[in-house]
Write an enzyme that holds these catalytic residues in place. Structure first.
Site, PDB file in Angstrom:
ATOM      1  NE  ARG A 212       2.853  20.667  18.288  1.00 28.03           N
ATOM      2  CZ  ARG A 212       2.819  21.838  18.876  1.00 28.03           C
ATOM      3  NH1 ARG A 212       1.440  22.391  18.784  1.00 28.03           N
ATOM      4  NH2 ARG A 212       3.586  22.598  19.147  1.00 28.03           N
ATOM      5  CG  PHE A 228     -10.269  24.407  18.260  1.00 30.91           C
ATOM      6  CD1 PHE A 228     -10.979  25.726  18.149  1.00 30.91           C
ATOM      7  CD2 PHE A 228     -11.008  23.376  19.039  1.00 30.91           C
ATOM      8  CE1 PHE A 228     -12.328  25.661  18.544  1.00 30.91           C
ATOM      9  CE2 PHE A 228     -12.182  23.770  19.517  1.00 30.91           C
ATOM     10  CZ  PHE A 228     -12.901  24.674  19.427  1.00 30.91           C
ATOM     11  CG  ASP A 250      -7.958  26.891  12.708  1.00 27.46           C
ATOM     12  OD1 ASP A 250      -7.519  26.561  13.978  1.00 27.46           O
ATOM     13  OD2 ASP A 250      -8.036  28.026  12.691  1.00 27.46           O
ATOM     14  CG  ASP A 300      -4.965  23.272  21.636  1.00 31.00           C
ATOM     15  OD1 ASP A 300      -5.266  23.450  22.758  1.00 31.00           O
ATOM     16  OD2 ASP A 300      -3.876  23.251  20.892  1.00 31.00           O
ATOM     17  CB  CYS A 340      -4.811  27.326  26.704  1.00 29.39           C
ATOM     18  SG  CYS A 340      -5.857  28.340  25.477  1.00 29.39           S
TER      19      CYS A 340
HETATM   20  N1  SAH Z   1      -3.778  22.967  18.198  1.00 36.86           N
HETATM   21  C1  SAH Z   1      -3.020  24.032  17.855  1.00 36.86           C
HETATM   22  C2  SAH Z   1      -3.533  25.474  18.365  1.00 36.86           C
HETATM   23  C3  SAH Z   1      -4.637  25.776  18.573  1.00 36.86           C
HETATM   24  S1  SAH Z   1      -5.009  27.302  19.008  1.00 36.86           S
HETATM   25  C4  SAH Z   1      -1.447  23.688  17.716  1.00 36.86           C
HETATM   26  O1  SAH Z   1      -1.194  22.748  18.234  1.00 36.86           O
HETATM   27  O2  SAH Z   1      -0.874  24.420  17.162  1.00 36.86           O
HETATM   28  C5  SAH Z   1      -6.749  27.870  18.444  1.00 36.86           C
HETATM   29  C6  SAH Z   1      -7.076  27.628  17.301  1.00 36.86           C
HETATM   30  O3  SAH Z   1      -8.497  27.692  17.121  1.00 36.86           O
HETATM   31  C7  SAH Z   1      -6.835  28.798  16.341  1.00 36.86           C
HETATM   32  O4  SAH Z   1      -6.000  28.479  15.467  1.00 36.86           O
HETATM   33  C8  SAH Z   1      -7.988  29.624  15.810  1.00 36.86           C
HETATM   34  O5  SAH Z   1      -7.986  30.247  14.519  1.00 36.86           O
HETATM   35  C9  SAH Z   1      -8.778  28.444  15.937  1.00 36.86           C
HETATM   36  N2  SAH Z   1     -10.469  28.829  16.377  1.00 36.86           N
HETATM   37  C10 SAH Z   1     -10.753  29.558  17.284  1.00 36.86           C
HETATM   38  N3  SAH Z   1     -12.074  29.338  17.239  1.00 36.86           N
HETATM   39  C11 SAH Z   1     -12.510  28.602  16.600  1.00 36.86           C
HETATM   40  C12 SAH Z   1     -13.711  27.984  16.156  1.00 36.86           C
HETATM   41  N4  SAH Z   1     -15.123  28.386  16.763  1.00 36.86           N
HETATM   42  N5  SAH Z   1     -13.810  26.986  15.327  1.00 36.86           N
HETATM   43  C13 SAH Z   1     -12.754  26.268  14.713  1.00 36.86           C
HETATM   44  N6  SAH Z   1     -11.546  26.850  14.704  1.00 36.86           N
HETATM   45  C14 SAH Z   1     -11.729  28.065  15.763  1.00 36.86           C
END
Ligand code: SAH
Length: 396
Positions: A212, A228, A250, A300, A340
């Site tokens: 970040r 995401f 998201d 992410d 991840c």
């Molecule tokens: N970047 C964030 C963590 C991401 S975790 C941070 O730094 O805190 C992954 C995220 O992707 C979750 O919030 C989940 O709700 C979302 N997600 C999962 N599949 C998705 C999709 N197909 N489209 C959009 N969001 C998605």
């Protein structure tokens, strides 16, 4: 007396390298009747003592090693020392980043297989994933109470992997119940709301802390798409570093709502930041049709790979979103892309991104490599602990 487990010929090799897992197929004989989570002694095929660990009768990983020292009792002192050492290992970067949220115990990587403990301000959140971790839960809680007398302890053992260990999901307070499960943590000068009861995992993605910061470094005057986004913390760093515009995407409305609250919390309510509830795979295509362009895109995604059988499908998924993102970038744009999935090795991930570049018909340069923050340590004995990989790509 604890049960004695003898391994098949040659199956001591991983233990001699101090790797903490013994698979069911490695086991030859069991003397005694070990129960779920009991401590057992492990011997090689010639009868030499190797290690002691927790027995899990239903799991493929039949034993998780607590100690390679024959004289080490698996008692309160053992857990107390592990917790203390883990804290000391982290003290330097906690001070550096003025962190009030960090992972205190990262399972196998901190010598406590199956145990995750995250500290969010004065909440400690435990996730007990294995039979051995579950067996010693009250000892762990007792140690935590002594080491962190001001903290309230909550359990988030609501994960599917417990089923493989023959354990039910468990959530709730392990100390006196509190009125609220929300708190605010601070990392690198940014404040973040965390709800330990309803948030993902134990509440938050601590592992992306350093990435970040990297995003913030590139953000000035840029139009940014944060895919995401969860609670939009990449966006907070970008907005704090004078990004021109940030769009968070998201599927979770509650995560996006918390993102808005995070902006307010940091005095960034007036920044040009928006929130879109959408499926990233679909939205990237829509934006391509609309010929939208960005200066920086962050990808992410959640874990795509749970087993080796899913690896090929996952590669396709990663390639797809990376290709789309590259197509949406202005020349010279920055792509911050992550995986991840522990089963996807760093070299394979780079190859997938390279394949995406070919399909997108863009020249891509890997200008920085990112990984999980230091509170998710990678022990030399447990390479599986390296799961989060990131690439900063310059896209021509
Ligand atoms: N970047 C964030 C963590 C991401 S975790 C941070 O730094 O805190 C992954 C995220 O992707 C979750 O919030 C989940 O709700 C979302 N997600 C999962 N599949 C998705 C999709 N197909 N489209 C959009 N969001 C998605």
């Amino acid at each position: 007396m604890s049960a004695r487990i003898s391994l098949n010929v040659g199956r001591e090799k991983s233990l001699l390298r101090k790797h903490p897992w013994i698979f069911s197929k490695a086991i030859n004989k069991i003397k005694g009747k070990p129960m779920l989570g009991d401590t057992v002694d492990v011997f090689d095929s010639k009868g030499n003592w190797l290690a002691k660990g927790a027995y899990s009768p239903e799991s493929q990983i039949r034993i998780r090693i607590w100690s390679f020292d024959e004289h080490q009792e698996i008692d309160r002192d053992f857990f107390f020392n592990k917790l203390q050492k883990a804290q000391v290992r982290r003290d330097w970067f906690i001070a550096q980043g003025k962190l009030t949220g960090y992972r205190l115990i990262a399972g196998e990587s901190d010598g406590l297989p199956g145990v995750t403990i995250d500290k969010y301000d004065n909440f400690l959140v435990c996730q007990l994933l294995s039979a051995g971790a579950d067996f010693h839960r009250y000892t762990l809680v007792s140690c935590l109470k002594e080491l962190y007398p001001d903290c309230h302890i909550y359990e988030r053992s609501d994960v599917d992997v417990r089923k493989k260990e023959g354990l039910e999901p468990v959530t709730g307070w392990l100390t006196e119940p509190q009125d609220s499960t929300e708190c605010v943590i601070e990392e690198h000068g940014i404040k973040i709301h965390v709800d330990i009861a309803t948030g993902h995992k134990t509440g938050f993605y601590l592992d992306q802390r350093d990435s970040r910061l990297t995003a913030g470094k590139f953000a000035k005057d840029k139009t940014i798409l944060n895919c995401f986004s969860y609670t939009s913390t990449f966006a907070l760093h970008c907005a704090a570093n004078n990004a021109k515009e940030v769009i968070n995407v998201d599927v979770s409305q509650s995560a996006l709502d918390m993102g808005k609250r995070n902006l307010d919390l940091n005095g960034l309510a007036d920044a040009n930041v928006s929130f879109v509830k959408a499926d990233v795979f679909k939205l990237l295509r829509t934006y391509r049709e609309e010929q939208r362009r960005f200066d920086m895109i962050i990808l992410d995604p959640p874990k795509f790979v749970e087993s080796k059988a899913q690896l090929t499908g996952a590669c396709r998924g990663y390639k797809d979103i990376n290709m789309l993102a590259m197509q949406l970038l202005n020349p010279g744009g920055i792509l911050l892309t992550f995986s991840c999935s522990g089963l996807m090795e760093a070299s394979l991930f780079q190859k997938v991104v390279a394949d995406a570049a070919l399909d997108a018909k863009r020249n891509v340069y890997f200008v920085e490599r990112l990984q999980q923050a230091a509170d998710h340590p990678i022990s030399s004995n447990y390479p599986e602990g390296y799961y989060l990989k990131g690439l900063v790509c310059q896209v021509e």
